[in-house]
Design a protein around this motif. Structure first.
Motif, short mmCIF file in Angstrom:
data_model
loop_
_atom_site.label_atom_id
_atom_site.label_comp_id
_atom_site.label_asym_id
_atom_site.label_seq_id
_atom_site.Cartn_x
_atom_site.Cartn_y
_atom_site.Cartn_z
N ARG A 93 0.83 -1.21 0.00
CA ARG A 93 0.00 0.00 0.00
C ARG A 93 0.86 1.26 0.00
NH1 ARG A 93 -4.86 -1.41 4.22
NH2 ARG A 93 -5.87 -2.95 2.89
N LEU A 94 1.91 1.28 0.80
CA LEU A 94 2.78 2.45 0.83
C LEU A 94 3.47 2.66 -0.50
CD1 LEU A 94 4.41 2.15 4.38
CD2 LEU A 94 2.88 3.95 3.56
N ARG A 95 3.87 1.58 -1.15
CA ARG A 95 4.56 1.71 -2.44
C ARG A 95 3.60 2.21 -3.51
NH1 ARG A 95 9.21 -0.59 -3.15
NH2 ARG A 95 9.03 -1.89 -4.99
N MET A 100 6.59 5.04 -1.81
CA MET A 100 7.73 4.59 -1.01
C MET A 100 8.65 3.74 -1.90
SD MET A 100 7.68 2.25 2.38
CE MET A 100 8.39 0.70 1.93
N ALA A 101 9.95 3.90 -1.71
CA ALA A 101 10.92 3.15 -2.52
C ALA A 101 11.90 2.41 -1.63
CB ALA A 101 11.68 4.11 -3.42
N TYR A 108 9.08 6.28 -10.76
CA TYR A 108 8.56 7.34 -11.61
C TYR A 108 7.06 7.40 -11.39
CZ TYR A 108 13.02 6.98 -14.00
OH TYR A 108 14.35 6.96 -14.29
N MET A 109 6.56 8.51 -10.91
CA MET A 109 5.13 8.68 -10.69
C MET A 109 4.57 9.54 -11.80
SD MET A 109 4.76 9.08 -6.61
CE MET A 109 3.06 8.62 -6.65
N ILE A 110 3.63 9.00 -12.52
CA ILE A 110 3.00 9.70 -13.64
C ILE A 110 1.63 10.16 -13.18
CG2 ILE A 110 2.16 9.50 -16.00
CD1 ILE A 110 4.29 7.28 -16.35
N GLN A 111 1.46 11.46 -13.16
CA GLN A 111 0.20 12.04 -12.72
C GLN A 111 -0.73 12.19 -13.94
OE1 GLN A 111 -0.57 12.67 -9.59
NE2 GLN A 111 1.45 12.07 -8.86
#
Length: 120
Positions: A93-95, A100-101, A108-111
Motif C-alpha cells: 500500500r505504501l509503495r 515509497m521506494a 517514476y510517478m506519472i500524474q
C-alpha cells in the motif's frame, strides 16, 4: 303403437339407464375436480410444487455462496493475523499509494493530466 322400449332408449331416462352410468358420471366429476386440484397445487397456489422447487433451488445456491464467503472470511482472517502478510500488505500500500521506494530503487510517478486547455 310403437314399442315402449324404443321410447325409453330414445329419451334415456335416468331411472331406466344402466346402473353403471351413475358411477361414470360421478367418476367424471371426481376426475375433473382432481385435475383442477392438481393444476392448482402444481402451479397456482402460494405453496405450489413449482414455487417449492424454485425456493429449494435458490436455497441450494445460497448455501453454496455462504460456504464460499465463509472460506474467504477465514482466509482473510488468517491473513490479517499473520504478521508477515500484514507487513507485505502495508508495504504494498505504501509503495502504490505514497510512492515509497526501497534503497537504490527509482520510482517514476506519472500524474494524470487535467483537461487539455488547447483542445477548446
Amino acid at each position: 303403437m310403437r314399442d315402449i322400449g324404443v321410447r325409453i332408449r330414445r329419451y334415456r331416462l335416468a331411472r331406466y339407464a344402466p346402473a353403471g352410468s351413475r358411477l361414470r358420471g360421478k367418476l367424471r366429476w371426481i376426475l375433473a375436480i382432481g385435475f383442477l386440484w392438481l393444476i392448482w397445487a402444481a402451479v397456482l397456489s402460494e405453496h405450489s410444487f413449482y414455487r417449492t422447487w424454485r425456493l429449494d433451488h435458490e436455497n441450494t445456491h445460497a448455501r453454496a455462496e455462504l460456504e464460499r464467503l465463509r472460506a474467504e472470511v477465514e482466509r482473510l482472517d488468517g491473513q490479517s493475523r499473520d504478521p508477515k502478510s500484514s507487513r507485505r500488505e502495508a508495504e504494498r500500500r505504501l509503495r502504490e499509494r505514497d510512492g515509497m521506494a526501497k534503497p537504490g530503487e527509482i520510482i517514476y510517478m506519472i500524474q494524470p493530466r487535467g483537461a487539455d486547455t488547447l483542445a477548446r
